[in-house]
Design an enzyme around this catalytic site. Structure first.
Site, short mmCIF file in Angstrom:
data_model
loop_
_atom_site.label_atom_id
_atom_site.label_comp_id
_atom_site.label_asym_id
_atom_site.label_seq_id
_atom_site.Cartn_x
_atom_site.Cartn_y
_atom_site.Cartn_z
N ASP A 16 0.87 -1.16 0.00
CA ASP A 16 0.00 0.00 0.00
C ASP A 16 0.92 1.23 0.00
O ASP A 16 2.11 1.12 0.33
CB ASP A 16 -0.89 -0.04 1.23
CG ASP A 16 -1.76 1.20 1.37
OD1 ASP A 16 -2.39 1.59 0.36
OD2 ASP A 16 -1.81 1.78 2.47
N ASP A 18 0.24 5.23 1.01
CA ASP A 18 0.20 6.13 2.17
C ASP A 18 0.09 5.32 3.47
O ASP A 18 -0.82 4.50 3.63
CB ASP A 18 -1.00 7.07 2.08
CG ASP A 18 -0.95 7.95 0.84
OD1 ASP A 18 -0.38 9.04 0.92
OD2 ASP A 18 -1.49 7.52 -0.20
#
Length: 231
Positions: A16, A18
């Site tokens: 992922d 952020d």
């Protein structure tokens, strides 16, 4: 691999963005406080923003202005927020401490890695490029590349196809329940990044990840353990 893990050896890893690969909260914090200053509002603490990043612009604007998408003025605030962020998406954002070593370890073993995020490509690609990461990725999948975003596994399956690896031989690292659900549904190993933007009232153990790390350096420890177990 453990004695009960019948999956093939790890061949690729996806992250992922952020809160997992890159710490972007400081950028959002500066932007939101600049906007609040324009409205004669006081500074909000960084932690108030960190806990809302996973919910995107909607979550961060609620944290800063207590507005929801159906409220008057929300769209104007959202447009301003995104415009300011697009001007320099890597002003303060940097890979989390320890991530550089993880990526170097993967690359030394010719193991492809990539990014699968619910952040639009208009912001994801410039951020990765500014951090000199884009050219190193085997795949970067954003919501505008698929019909169904996480927690649906479509984006992870697409990343595997682009990287030329099987999902069962891949791992996904994320800091949100939807990341782990997507990884599990894709048939990947999953790593819960509890150092990321996890809301204070959430229990990461409920995600049912295969492994958890409280610092990015823990990903490397896990990778080394996996490697030793297959020797």
């Amino acid at each position: 691999m453990t004695a009960t893990d019948t999956r093939p050896p790890l061949r690729a890893m996806f992250f992922d963005l952020d809160g997992t690969l890159v710490d972007t909260a400081v950028d959002f914090w500066h932007i939101l406080n600049a906007m609040r200053a324009d409205h004669d509002l006081p500074v909000i603490p960084l932690e108030a923003v960190r806990g809302s990043v996973s919910d995107g612009a909607r979550g961060m604007l609620h944290a800063a202005f207590r507005v929801a998408p159906e409220d008057p003025g929300y769209e104007l605030l959202k447009d301003e927020f995104l415009r300011r962020y697009a001007e320099d998406p890597a002003a303060h954002g940097r890979p989390f401490p320890g991530i550089d070593s993880v990526l170097a370890w993967l690359e030394e073993r010719a193991m492809p890695w990539g990014v699968v995020t619910n952040k639009a490509s208009d912001y994801t690609l410039p951020l990765l490029d500014a951090l000199h990461l884009l050219d190193r990725t085997a795949a970067v999948i954003c919501p505008d590349h698929v019909e169904r975003g996480k927690p649906d596994p479509e984006s992870l399956h697409l990343a595997c196809r682009q990287a030329g690896v099987d999902a069962a031989a891949s791992a996904y690292v994320g800091d949100h329940a939807r990341d782990i659900e997507a990884g599990r549904r894709a048939g990947m190993r999953t790593v819960g990044a509890t150092y990321g933007y996890v809301p204070a009232d959430e229990d990461p153990e409920s995600w049912q990840a295969d492994h958890y790390v409280d610092a990015a350096s823990g990903i490397l420890d896990w990778l080394r353990d996996l490697e030793r177990s297959t020797e």
